[in-house]
Scaffold this motif. Structure first.
Motif, short mmCIF file in Angstrom:
data_model
loop_
_atom_site.label_atom_id
_atom_site.label_comp_id
_atom_site.label_asym_id
_atom_site.label_seq_id
_atom_site.Cartn_x
_atom_site.Cartn_y
_atom_site.Cartn_z
N LYS A 2 14.01 -68.42 71.68
CA LYS A 2 14.30 -69.21 70.49
C LYS A 2 14.89 -70.55 70.91
N ASN A 19 10.16 -70.27 67.80
CA ASN A 19 10.04 -69.13 68.71
C ASN A 19 8.92 -69.43 69.71
N GLU A 24 5.99 -70.23 66.67
CA GLU A 24 6.32 -69.86 65.29
C GLU A 24 7.57 -70.63 64.86
N ILE A 26 10.56 -70.79 62.75
CA ILE A 26 11.43 -69.88 62.00
C ILE A 26 12.13 -70.61 60.86
N CYS A 27 12.47 -71.85 61.13
CA CYS A 27 13.21 -72.65 60.16
C CYS A 27 12.97 -74.12 60.46
N THR A 45 12.67 -71.94 55.22
CA THR A 45 12.30 -70.75 55.98
C THR A 45 11.11 -70.12 55.27
N VAL A 77 19.06 -67.75 59.22
CA VAL A 77 18.01 -67.10 60.02
C VAL A 77 18.55 -66.55 61.33
#
Length: 394
Positions: A2, A19, A24, A26-27, A45, A77
């Motif tokens: 992360k 990520n 990806e 996440i936020c 998110t 998150v």
């Protein structure tokens, strides 16, 4: 892994928690108009979208607000900062010290601080972001990704100034180039889209504005130089001026050197021409008949057009131009002003395509246009995450 990306601009903070290596998001979110009474905050998110208008006086307050949201009991998150493996920081000026992505330590911070004299709107904000992030994400690796790194391929004929040689060899005064993270990202997307390494001009238009000539995937010239203050007309920066004006302001009009520096960086550009620094306000006033705003927009586009001609000459050809960043991606009006009556360069804009809003890579040129006109959303955060991940992996 992360990785949280902190991209502190001169009047904004963009952030993403990514990520890796899946990329990806996440936020994500942004705070803009920092320093004004009505700063805008977004926090997004998969399950939450928060939009808020509130006064955010400086970058420190903004970063603390972001951290508060990330760990909020209801919409956060992460539960603990130890979930964050690394923090990637965009840093505008790396000077001659940094030519690649670098893990931050006290020496790196000292060099970033040293270079603040060249980029007073940027490096201090980056350093503040680093210091706050070190406190909040104490177990994470702090990594700097430099905007100047992409422009290390500019040849000496373009990066050297016509001043005494010793100022380059001893004092490292040269063109460094900026917005390199964005220019690198969008040019690679363009090459992937076009399926060839083309002759490309990348036009990054935000509160700060710059253009890069990119040949075979490499930066070969750039509108900004020793600092990110010259070239195009920007939100509060003048861009290109006759340097004798500085001495006239000091010696004849009685300005101090500090006052001149403040005038050219914080009181000029679109702000000096119109009273507004945000292009959305300028376009709205221009539509209502404000002559100053109409002229400022025309001047802005004229400067861009001049550099398109210059860089087409430098590359002996032109396959595509890219509009990117907040203004480049969203202002159909600026794109129209830039691309109208440019058929000599094979640039023919399709007005209907230009008016379409999209977050995807798209062409806005006519079918007969010899030069592609592309709108490519930049994603400096993903580019930073890639570089941070690759560094830590090795």
């Amino acid at each position: 892994m992360k990785i949280i990306i902190i991209n502190s601009g001169s009047s904004s903070i963009k952030y993403q928690l990514i990520n890796m290596p899946t990329k990806e998001v996440i936020c994500s979110g942004m705070i803009d108009r920092i320093g004004l009474d009505s700063s805008n905050l977004t926090y997004v998110t998969n399950s939450t979208k928060l939009e808020e208008s509130l006064p955010i006086a400086d970058h420190k307050i903004g970063l603390e607000k972001i951290a508060e949201l990330l760990m909020n009991d209801n919409i956060g998150v992460i539960k603990t900062t130890e979930e964050i493996n690394a923090v990637g920081h965009r840093v505008v000026h790396g000077g001659s010290y940094f030519t690649d992505t670098t893990i931050i330590n006290s020496d790196v911070k000292e060099k970033i601080k040293e270079l603040s004299i060249l980029v007073p709107l940027h490096n201090p904000a980056h350093l503040l972001g680093i210091n706050v992030a070190e406190e909040i994400f104490a177990t994470a690796k702090q990594v700097a990704v430099f905007d100047t790194a992409f422009h290390q391929t500019i040849p000496v004929v373009a990066y050297k100034y016509a001043i005494p040689n010793a100022l380059l060899t001893e004092s490292k005064i040269r063109v460094y180039g900026f917005h390199g993270i964005s220019h690198k990202y969008v040019s690679e997307k363009a090459i992937e889209y076009l399926k060839k390494s083309s002759k490309i001009i990348s036009i990054h238009l935000g509160n700060g504005c710059s253009m890069t000539a990119i040949q075979d995937g490499k930066s070969i010239d750039h509108t900004m130089g020793f600092s990110p203050s010259n070239g195009l007309i920007m939100g509060t920066r003048s861009g290109d001026i006759d340097h004798s004006l500085i001495f006239y302001l000091i010696n004849t009009l009685g300005y101090t050197a500090t006052e001149v520096n403040n005038l050219l960086l914080k009181e000029s550009g679109m702000l000096g021409l119109t009273g507004y620094s945000d292009l959305r306000d300028i376009e709205a006033s221009a539509e209502k008949g404000n002559i100053d705003c109409q002229l400022a927009l025309a001047m802005n586009a004229y400067r861009i057009r001049k550099y398109i001609g210059s860089y087409a000459a430098a590359m002996n050809g032109l396959d595509a131009i890219i509009f990117t960043a907040g203004i480049g991606e969203n202002s159909s009006y600026i794109r129209k002003l830039v691309c109208t009556d440019m058929d000599y360069f094979g640039i023919e804009i399709d007005m209907e395509k230009n008016d379409i809003r999209s977050k995807e890579i798209r062409e806005i040129n006519t079918l007969n246009s010899k030069t592609k006109i592309m709108v490519i959303p930049t994603n400096e955060e993903v580019e930073i995450a890639n570089q941070v991940y690759n560094l830590l992996l090795n």
